[in-house]
Write a protein that holds these residues in place. Structure first.
Motif, PDB file in Angstrom:
ATOM      1  N   PRO A 594      79.013  60.577  59.166  1.00  0.00           N
ATOM      2  CA  PRO A 594      80.037  60.237  58.647  1.00  0.00           C
ATOM      3  C   PRO A 594      80.480  59.157  57.734  1.00  0.00           C
ATOM      4  O   PRO A 594      79.247  58.542  58.206  1.00  0.00           O
ATOM      5  N   LYS A 595      80.781  58.778  56.776  1.00  0.00           N
ATOM      6  CA  LYS A 595      80.490  58.200  56.004  1.00  0.00           C
ATOM      7  C   LYS A 595      81.483  57.114  56.364  1.00  0.00           C
ATOM      8  O   LYS A 595      82.549  57.092  56.881  1.00  0.00           O
ATOM      9  N   PHE A 596      80.893  56.369  55.358  1.00  0.00           N
ATOM     10  CA  PHE A 596      81.653  54.576  56.383  1.00  0.00           C
ATOM     11  C   PHE A 596      83.780  54.954  55.821  1.00  0.00           C
ATOM     12  O   PHE A 596      84.416  54.666  57.170  1.00  0.00           O
ATOM     13  N   ASN A 597      83.484  55.372  54.668  1.00  0.00           N
ATOM     14  CA  ASN A 597      85.157  55.225  54.689  1.00  0.00           C
ATOM     15  C   ASN A 597      86.047  57.042  55.122  1.00  0.00           C
ATOM     16  O   ASN A 597      87.195  56.611  55.093  1.00  0.00           O
ATOM     17  N   GLU A 598      84.972  57.402  56.146  1.00  0.00           N
ATOM     18  CA  GLU A 598      85.996  58.283  57.041  1.00  0.00           C
ATOM     19  C   GLU A 598      85.616  57.420  58.473  1.00  0.00           C
ATOM     20  O   GLU A 598      86.548  58.371  58.563  1.00  0.00           O
ATOM     21  N   LEU A 599      85.586  57.094  58.273  1.00  0.00           N
ATOM     22  CA  LEU A 599      85.621  56.326  59.626  1.00  0.00           C
ATOM     23  C   LEU A 599      87.132  55.757  59.837  1.00  0.00           C
ATOM     24  O   LEU A 599      87.372  54.825  58.640  1.00  0.00           O
ATOM     25  N   LYS A 600      87.967  55.943  60.972  1.00  0.00           N
ATOM     26  CA  LYS A 600      89.572  55.757  61.291  1.00  0.00           C
ATOM     27  C   LYS A 600      89.709  54.715  61.648  1.00  0.00           C
ATOM     28  O   LYS A 600      90.511  53.558  61.589  1.00  0.00           O
ATOM     29  N   ASP A 601      89.019  54.296  62.480  1.00  0.00           N
ATOM     30  CA  ASP A 601      88.635  52.730  63.750  1.00  0.00           C
ATOM     31  C   ASP A 601      88.471  51.983  62.578  1.00  0.00           C
ATOM     32  O   ASP A 601      86.756  51.395  63.198  1.00  0.00           O
ATOM     33  N   LYS A 602      88.678  50.847  62.120  1.00  0.00           N
ATOM     34  CA  LYS A 602      88.807  50.445  61.573  1.00  0.00           C
ATOM     35  C   LYS A 602      87.829  48.875  62.201  1.00  0.00           C
ATOM     36  O   LYS A 602      87.068  48.245  61.090  1.00  0.00           O
ATOM     37  N   GLU A 603      88.199  48.855  62.928  1.00  0.00           N
ATOM     38  CA  GLU A 603      87.428  47.895  63.768  1.00  0.00           C
ATOM     39  C   GLU A 603      86.316  47.959  64.078  1.00  0.00           C
ATOM     40  O   GLU A 603      84.964  47.723  63.822  1.00  0.00           O
ATOM     41  N   PHE A 604      86.017  49.163  64.078  1.00  0.00           N
ATOM     42  CA  PHE A 604      84.958  49.732  64.552  1.00  0.00           C
ATOM     43  C   PHE A 604      83.532  49.498  63.300  1.00  0.00           C
ATOM     44  O   PHE A 604      82.415  49.134  63.201  1.00  0.00           O
ATOM     45  N   LEU A 605      84.602  49.925  62.337  1.00  0.00           N
ATOM     46  CA  LEU A 605      83.696  50.022  61.171  1.00  0.00           C
ATOM     47  C   LEU A 605      83.544  48.261  60.724  1.00  0.00           C
ATOM     48  O   LEU A 605      81.938  48.037  60.325  1.00  0.00           O
ATOM     49  N   ASN A 606      84.325  47.527  60.757  1.00  0.00           N
ATOM     50  CA  ASN A 606      83.628  46.107  61.134  1.00  0.00           C
ATOM     51  C   ASN A 606      82.216  45.788  61.582  1.00  0.00           C
ATOM     52  O   ASN A 606      81.564  44.616  61.564  1.00  0.00           O
ATOM     53  N   GLN A 607      82.570  45.992  62.556  1.00  0.00           N
ATOM     54  CA  GLN A 607      81.344  45.743  63.800  1.00  0.00           C
ATOM     55  C   GLN A 607      79.772  46.991  62.885  1.00  0.00           C
ATOM     56  O   GLN A 607      79.383  45.922  63.116  1.00  0.00           O
ATOM     57  N   LEU A 608      79.861  47.541  63.047  1.00  0.00           N
ATOM     58  CA  LEU A 608      78.660  48.083  61.559  1.00  0.00           C
ATOM     59  C   LEU A 608      78.535  47.476  60.384  1.00  0.00           C
ATOM     60  O   LEU A 608      77.391  47.121  60.225  1.00  0.00           O
ATOM     61  N   LEU A 609      79.552  47.247  59.466  1.00  0.00           N
ATOM     62  CA  LEU A 609      79.015  45.700  58.962  1.00  0.00           C
ATOM     63  C   LEU A 609      78.718  45.005  58.975  1.00  0.00           C
ATOM     64  O   LEU A 609      77.714  44.650  57.735  1.00  0.00           O
ATOM     65  N   ALA A 610      79.082  44.372  59.955  1.00  0.00           N
ATOM     66  CA  ALA A 610      78.374  43.026  60.303  1.00  0.00           C
ATOM     67  C   ALA A 610      76.810  42.948  60.904  1.00  0.00           C
ATOM     68  O   ALA A 610      76.384  42.247  60.553  1.00  0.00           O
ATOM     69  N   LEU A 611      76.356  44.701  60.730  1.00  0.00           N
ATOM     70  CA  LEU A 611      75.258  44.171  61.269  1.00  0.00           C
ATOM     71  C   LEU A 611      74.417  45.081  60.121  1.00  0.00           C
ATOM     72  O   LEU A 611      74.353  46.110  58.713  1.00  0.00           O
TER      73      LEU A 611
END
Ligand SMILES: C[S@@+](CC[C@H](N)C(=O)[O-])C[C@H]1O[C@@H](n2cnc3c(N)ncnc32)[C@H](O)[C@@H]1O
Length: 706
Positions: A594-611
């Motif tokens: 799933p593409k980042f913009n398809e992820l509904k859980d923004k908190e989860f996305l933020n964790q990913l973006l930090a890595l």
């Protein structure tokens, strides 16, 4: 009409799978020689013979065990079975007959073993049974359920293996009992015990590896030796320090006539020769096992044969050889609910010429005969399990305890070359196959003159190491590759870095980095020229060229649990752990990348973006009070991917999310396969697939060696 070598496996097959064509042969379930022999042996009272013999001809019920090195997970699967399936399998009638629901084996601890008696048509046509079959197939595919004969589950239970024990399974392939031993060692997290699984048959040893690999145990090593000559394993650099075992399993090659309910070939092939030809090998293996056992340790001798020549005669001979130093344990109080008979204390001996023999006749070894001391030796404490007692196969089990060390029998003690035995029975086929690389003279203990001598297995030429078996080489703890991985994944200093190894002659990390428990380090490093190790360790990292510039070493799912335990969580570290809830997990199960913009859980996305790009540990919250479940995940440039085999994904969907799909076919929407994606590493394993195809555990306990 019976199909050669196949059993009714319908409950464990994918609904759409088809049998291979061919192979139908007609085998009658009768054998006059079998009947004459066992009637004369009085293995059951005359009044029971008909009941016993009728049961021998009936098809065996399907039995299975809920498996796995995590007891917690096993109990969860059991609860799913008990709460979500069994209630729907009650009160079902089929063509006017009541269909029996699955039942627990009453003597197996924690309700983890089950039995099913139900025909194929019912499974196909009754909805609740078809649904139950899907559950069994999906859980079997991921190794949470293993089909295993009920009686074959008994020996490991009697051994009472503890997490700190050194255990050896001398005749282990294809590994159903080894799996139980490994599970017992892993009853706690990070146990210190080890399991050595050995088999003399190279091909079968690889089946064993395939079978037990799913348990992901870094505490397991697999060897390929003739058990009669199993080598001493040095465990210290200096002095005479050799590994002694707390528990030994001798599940020896046997005629297998107790498996007649599933191996109908027994009816066609049974002959007196089968048992006789194995008697001496069986004594030798048991004797070797007793040598390897620590004082105070326990050993199980077992066969799937009904023949006293392979059973009580072998046990009695071993007690005579070890008089005063071993005893047969009375197991009457163990495994309540298991119906068993006492060991026989008298029996008859039939020669290969089919004539009954007497002990004074030439040509028959004395050890075959009952010698009148069997009661005194405690042979009654052996256990016989009969088909008609609880609808099982036939089996024989004896639990030994080593009560005293024999100064003259310790494997580490002084050794001398043994006198040549003159009445050696013909050795069986498996013995012919055995690879006796070890120096036999090193293995033979000094016996006092009064001790009966075991007959010597013949010393064979030292064989060259199998060219396909790469050596195991430990990496130095400060190897640059290790430094690099440790930094990238923030692994703590308490990880035993000296226990990392590779499998190639250069000793350099090229494709895969493995981990073994530190207890196995000396076992492997001090014995690699003498002991033929064919498997050790779990894969931690696999190299992937396309990842150069990030960290080219991808975490492997079998190493997840070990690595995860050692992640350093110091404040400020870019720890490669992200957390999500069950909703996100469900999305990740359904959708590949799933593409980042398809992820509904923004908190989860933020964790990913930090890595940065690369492997991460995904922690999934399953509920308050419960530990999170952890998965390997790929954090790509613009998408993520759960790095799970498709069978595991199907299992998660079924068990956690109750989503029923075609089992084994995977459930993800195929946006792109990992290998096709430009955003992620290929999912293929860097190691060659197992060399032997998986076989059913129960086939292995057959008369293969007869
Ligand atoms: C009854 S089967 C073992 C079944 C196994 N314990 C299990 O539960 O899956 C006996 C095994 O002994 C092996 N074998 C035969 N002769 C042997 C020997 N001399 N040393 C070691 N293994 C031997 C056979 O290859 C076979 O795999």
């Amino acid at each position: 009409m019976g199909r050669r070598g196949r059993n009714d496996n319908s409950l464990f097959q994918h609904p759409r799978s088809r049998d291979q064509p061919g192979g139908w042969v007609e085998i009658q379930k009768q054998n006059a020689a079998f009947e004459e022999y066992y009637k004369a042996q009085d293995i059951v009272p005359e009044s029971e013979w008909e009941t016993f013999f009728d049961k021998c001809k009936q098809t065996l019920p399907v039995t299975f065990r809920i498996t796995g090195t995590s007891h917690h997970d096993a109990l969860q699967i059991r609860d799913t079975l008990v709460n979500e399936y069994v209630p729907f399998l009650k009160n079902i009638t089929w063509e006017g007959e009541e269909v029996e629901p699955p039942t627990k084996l009453p003597w197996y601890p924690d309700g983890l073993a089950w039995q099913i008696r139900v025909g194929k048509t019912v499974i196909r046509k009754s909805k609740p049974f078809a649904r139950f079959q899907r559950f069994l197939v999906v859980e079997t595919d991921v190794g949470n359920i293993s089909r295993q004969e009920a009686v074959s589950m008994i020996p490991p239970l009697l051994l009472d293996v503890q997490p700190h024990h050194a255990v050896i399974d001398l005749c282990a392939a294809p590994g159903s009992k080894t799996a139980q031993l490994i599970e017992a060692v892993h009853a706690v997290a990070d146990p210190t015990g080890i399991v050595v699984a050995n088999d003399s048959d190279h091909k079968r040893s690889h089946m064993l590896i395939h079978q037990v690999k799913r348990l992901n145990s870094p505490n397991l090593v697999v060897t390929n030796h003739d058990a009669q000559l199993f080598p001493r394993i040095r465990i210290a650099d200096e002095g005479e320090s050799y590994l002694r075992y707390d528990r030994v399993l001798c599940d020896v090659p046997c005629s297998g006539d107790g498996t007649m309910r599933k191996n109908i070939n027994v009816w066609r092939d049974w002959s007196i020769h089968n048992g006789l030809s194995l008697h001496q090998t069986q004594i030798n293996i048991l004797n070797r096992g007793l040598h390897l056992l620590k004082p105070g340790g326990k050993l199980v001798y077992s066969t799937c044969s009904l023949n006293p020549i392979e059973n009580e005669a072998v046990v009695a001979q071993a007690i005579r050889m070890w008089r005063g130093k071993v005893r047969v344990v009375d197991c009457a109080e163990l495994l309540p609910g298991l119906v068993r008979r006492k060991g026989m204390t008298s029996w008859k001996v039939m020669g290969k010429d089919k004539q009954w023999k007497d002990a004074t006749e030439d040509g028959m070894p004395a050890s075959c005969f009952a010698q009148g001391d069997e009661v005194e030796l405690g042979v009654e404490n052996c256990m016989r399990v009969y088909p008609h007692d609880q609808d099982t196969g036939g089996f024989f089990i004896t639990l030994f305890e080593k009560v005293a060390e024999a100064a003259d029998t310790a494997p580490a003690g002084p050794l001398k070359r043994k006198a040549k035995a003159d009445n050696v029975l013909e050795q069986n086929g498996s013995d012919k196959r055995a690879k006796a690389e070890s120096d036999a003279s090193e293995l033979e203990p000094i016996h006092s003159e009064a001790d009966p001598q075991p007959l010597a297995p013949k010393k064979k030429e030292r064989l060259p190491r199998d060219a396909n078996e790469e050596p195991f080489k430990f990496l130095s703890a400060d190897h640059p590759t290790i430094e690099n991985c440790w930094k990238f994944y923030s692994i703590a200093d308490d990880f035993p870095r000296t226990s990392l190894l590779v499998r190639n002659a250069t000793g350099e990390p090229v494709r895969t980095i493995y981990y073994v428990h530190p207890q196995l380090h000396p076992v492997i490093s001090l014995n690699d020229t003498k002991v033929k190790f064919i498997h050790a360790g779990i894969k931690l990292f696999a190299y992937q060229k396309t990842l150069e510039g990030i960290c080219p070493w991808r975490v492997q799912s079998e190493g997840m649990a070990v690595l995860y335990r050692h992640i350093a969580r110091k404040a400020g570290d870019a720890v490669r752990v992200v957390r999500c809830g069950l909703d996100t997990l469900e999305t990740l199960c359904h959708v590949t990348f799933p593409k980042f913009n398809e992820l509904k859980d923004k908190e989860f996305l933020n964790q990913l973006l930090a890595l940065t790009e690369g492997c991460v540990f995904l922690e999934v919250d399953v509920g308050e009070g419960d530990k999170p479940i952890v998965f390997p995940m790929w954090r790509g440039r613009g998408s993520v991917n759960l790095m799970l085999p498709k069978q595991d994904t199907a299992e998660l969907l079924l068990r956690v999310f109750k989503i029923e799909n075609v089992p084994g076919n995977g459930n993800k929407q195929e946006h792109a396969t990992p290998a096709e994606s430009t955003d992620a590493p290929a999912e293929t394993e860097s190691e060659a697939p197992p060399t032997a195809e998986q076989t059913e555990t129960d086939v292995a306990e057959s008369i293969e060696t007869a």
